[in-house]
Design an enzyme around this catalytic site. Structure first.
Site, PDB file in Angstrom:
ATOM      1  N   GLU A  79       4.742   6.107   9.498  1.00  0.00           N
ATOM      2  CA  GLU A  79       6.115   6.292   8.987  1.00  0.00           C
ATOM      3  C   GLU A  79       6.080   7.166   7.732  1.00  0.00           C
ATOM      4  OE1 GLU A  79       4.770   3.328   9.738  1.00  0.00           O
ATOM      5  OE2 GLU A  79       6.002   2.568  11.377  1.00  0.00           O
ATOM      6  N   GLY A 133       0.801  -1.218   0.000  1.00  0.00           N
ATOM      7  CA  GLY A 133       0.000   0.000   0.000  1.00  0.00           C
ATOM      8  C   GLY A 133       0.834   1.267   0.000  1.00  0.00           C
ATOM      9  N   GLU A 135      -4.853   5.058   5.429  1.00  0.00           N
ATOM     10  CA  GLU A 135      -4.642   6.398   4.847  1.00  0.00           C
ATOM     11  C   GLU A 135      -3.181   6.827   4.953  1.00  0.00           C
ATOM     12  OE1 GLU A 135      -6.933   7.181   3.131  1.00  0.00           O
ATOM     13  OE2 GLU A 135      -8.838   6.648   4.054  1.00  0.00           O
ATOM     14  N   ASP A 169      -4.866  13.302   1.945  1.00  0.00           N
ATOM     15  CA  ASP A 169      -4.930  14.564   2.708  1.00  0.00           C
ATOM     16  C   ASP A 169      -6.330  14.769   3.293  1.00  0.00           C
ATOM     17  OD1 ASP A 169      -2.320  15.080   2.037  1.00  0.00           O
ATOM     18  OD2 ASP A 169      -2.799  16.532   0.453  1.00  0.00           O
ATOM     19  N   GLN A 183      -2.559  11.127  42.695  1.00  0.00           N
ATOM     20  CA  GLN A 183      -1.788  11.881  41.709  1.00  0.00           C
ATOM     21  C   GLN A 183      -1.503  11.052  40.444  1.00  0.00           C
ATOM     22  OE1 GLN A 183       1.982  13.435  43.118  1.00  0.00           O
ATOM     23  NE2 GLN A 183       1.339  15.486  42.512  1.00  0.00           N
TER      24      GLN A 183
END
Ligand SMILES: Cc1cc2nc3c(=O)[nH]c(=O)nc-3n(C[C@H](O)[C@H](O)[C@H](O)COP(=O)(O)OP(=O)(O)OC[C@H]3O[C@@H](n4cnc5c(N)ncnc54)[C@H](O)[C@@H]3O)c2cc1C
Length: 373
Positions: free
Chosen positions: A360, A128, A356, A233, A272
Site C-alpha cells: 500500500e 512500521g 521494506e 529503495d 490449455q
C-alpha cells in the site's frame, strides 16, 4: 545478468549457482520446517565471500555493482529465499553506511562486513509504516549520545552484529545511529514466529542506555527519514531480485510436474488450462526481473531509482504469490502438501508484500511520483 556481463561477473554467478545447487537448494525444505538455518550454515555462507560482494576494494570487498549484487540474490533465491533475504538485509545496511557514514565509521565497520552480518532497524511496536510514530531516542549527554528503545521485526535480528537504528533526536526529528551487539546496554528480544522466510531470523533488539559518539551518527541530525527511504529503495531492488528467484523456482516445479503428470492419457502439458497458468507464471517472473534490473541499472548510473525499485517489489511480491498459487494448482493435492515446496514459496513471497514497506505504501509512492511528472 548484468548488462556488462564481464568475465568476473560470469565467474561469480557460476560460483553462486554451484554453491546454491550444492549447499542451499538441498536444504530449502529443511530450513522452512526447522524455522532456522542448520548448524554451520551461516559459517559456510560467510566463507564464500558473498557478504563482501558490494564492498569497495579499500574495505576488502569485491566491489560489484548494484546489478550484479541483485542478480546474485536472484540466483540464490532459486535455491532458498531466506538465504537471499538475509543477504538483502545485510547489503541494504552496508549501502547506507557507505552513503552516509563518516570516514572513521566506515573504516571502523566495513573491513569486517564480509565476516559480520549487518541489519537496519526502523520498526517498533507502535508501527512500521509511520516512522514518526517511533519512541526510540538518542539524547545528547556531554560529548556523546545515549540511545534507548526497542525495535521489532528486524531482519537478521539476533544474527547480525551491527545495527543501524532509527531514533528520535528531538520530538519531530529522526536520525540514524549505528550500534553494535557488543555495546553495553544492547540485547536481543524474541524471534518472530513468521509464516514465511522461516530461515531468516527476524527479531527484536533492545537498547538500554547505549552510549555512542558522534561518529556513530549516519549523515546529519534529522536525516533519519532520508536514510530510511534510501534503505527501502536499495532493499526493494534486492527484493525484486529475490522474488524473481522465487518465481523461477515456482516455474521449474510447475513445468517439471506438468511434464510428468497425466490427466487421463494426456500429459498436463497438453492442457490449455496448464498453458495459461505456466504462461502467466513466466510473464510475472520476466516482468519482475525487468523491473529489478531496470532499477539496479538506474542506481548504477547514478540516476533516481526510487519509483522503479518500489515497482519491482510491489509488482514482484503480488506476482510471486499469484505465480505460486498457479503452480500449487498445477500440482493440485501435492501442491497443497507441506511435503512439496510450493506452499512455502507462497508464504516466503507473501512476506515481501509487507517487509521494506507495505505494498500500500509503495503504491502511494509510485502514484505520487507519477503525479509529479
Ligand atoms: C519478513 C519481514 C521482515 C522485516 N524486516 C524489517 C527490518 O529489517 N527492519 C525493520 O525496521 N522492519 C522490518 N519489518 C517490519 C516491516 O517494515 C513492517 O511490518 C512494515 O513497515 C509495516 O508496518 P506494520 O507491520 O507496523 O503495519 P502498519 O504500519 O501498522 O500498517 C497496517 C496496515 O495499514 C496500512 N498503512 C499504514 N499506513 C499507511 C499509509 N500511510 N498509506 C497506506 N497504507 C498504510 C499498511 O499498508 C498495512 O496494511 C519486517 C517485516 C517482515 C514481515
Amino acid at each position: 545478468m548484468s548488462t556488462r556481463n564481464t568475465a568476473a561477473e560470469k565467474l561469480l554467478l557460476q560460483m553462486v549457482d554451484d554453491y546454491t545447487a550444492r549447499e542451499v537448494a538441498p536444504l530449502d525444505m529443511a530450513i522452512d520446517h526447522a524455522q532456522d538455518y542448520p548448524e554451520g550454515f551461516m559459517k559456510k555462507l560467510t566463507e564464500t565471500g558473498f557478504l563482501g560482494l558490494m564492498l569497495p576494494q579499500e574495505f576488502g570487498g569485491a566491489e560489484f555493482g548494484p546489478e550484479v549484487t541483485a542478480t546474485v540474490l536472484n540466483h540464490l533465491a532459486r535455491g532458498n529465499a531466506s538465504t537471499a533475504v538475509t543477504l538483502e538485509g545485510h547489503f541494504k545496511t552496508i549501502d547506507q553506511i557507505l552513503k552516509f557514514g563518516t570516514p572513521a565509521l566506515k573504516q571502523a565497520l566495513l573491513p569486517s562486513a564480509n565476516q559480520r552480518i549487518f541489519a537496519f532497524s526502523m520498526t517498533e511496536a507502535s508501527g512500521g509504516s509511520n516512522p514518526m510514530g517511533i519512541s526510540s531516542t538518542a539524547t545528547r549527554e556531554g560529548d556523546h549520545w545515549v540511545i534507548n528503545g526497542d525495535k521489532i521485526m528486524i531482519t537478521n535480528g539476533g544474527l547480525a552484529q551491527v545495527y543501524c537504528v532509527l531514533v528520535k533526536t528531538a520530538p519531530d526529528q529522526l536520525s540514524v545511529f549505528v550500534v553494535d551487539q557488543d555495546m553495553p546496554g544492547f540485547s536481543f528480544g524474541k524471534r518472530e514466529d513468521f509464516i514465511g522466510l522461516r530461515g531468516t531470523p527476524v527479531g527484536e533488539i533492545m537498547m538500554d542506555h547505549i552510549i555512542v559518539d558522534d561518529d556513530h551518527l549516519l549523515g546529519h541530525l534529522g536525516d533519519g527519514g532520508l536514510i530510511g527511504d534510501s534503505a527501502h529503495d536499495d532493499a526493494r531492488i534486492l527484493m525484486g531480485a529475490v522474488l524473481t528467484g522465487i518465481m523461477e523456482h515456482e516455474l521449474k516445479i510447475a513445468t517439471d510436474y506438468a511434464k510428468e503428470r497425466k490427466a487421463g492419457d494426456k500429459p498436463l502439458t497438453e492442457l490449455q488450462v496448464t498453458h495459461r497458468k505456466v504462461a502467466d507464471i513466466a510473464m510475472r517472473k520476466e516482468t519482475t526481473k525487468l523491473l529489478y534490473q531496470r532499477a539496479a541499472q538506474l542506481k548504477a548510473a547514478g540516476q533516481p531509482y526510487s519509483e522503479e525499485a518500489a515497482m519491482a517489489k510491489a509488482h514482484g511480491s503480488r506476482a510471486a504469490v499469484a505465480a505460486g498459487d498457479d503452480a500449487l494448482q498445477i500440482l493440485a493435492g501435492y501442491g497443497y502438501s507441506r511435503e512439496y515446496p510450493v506452499e512455502h514459496l507462497i508464504r516466503d513471497a507473501r512476506a515481501m508484500e509487507i517487509a521494506e514497506g507495505t505494498v500500500e505504501k509503495m503504491r502511494s509512492a509510485i502514484a505520487t511520483a507519477e503525479f509529479q511528472k
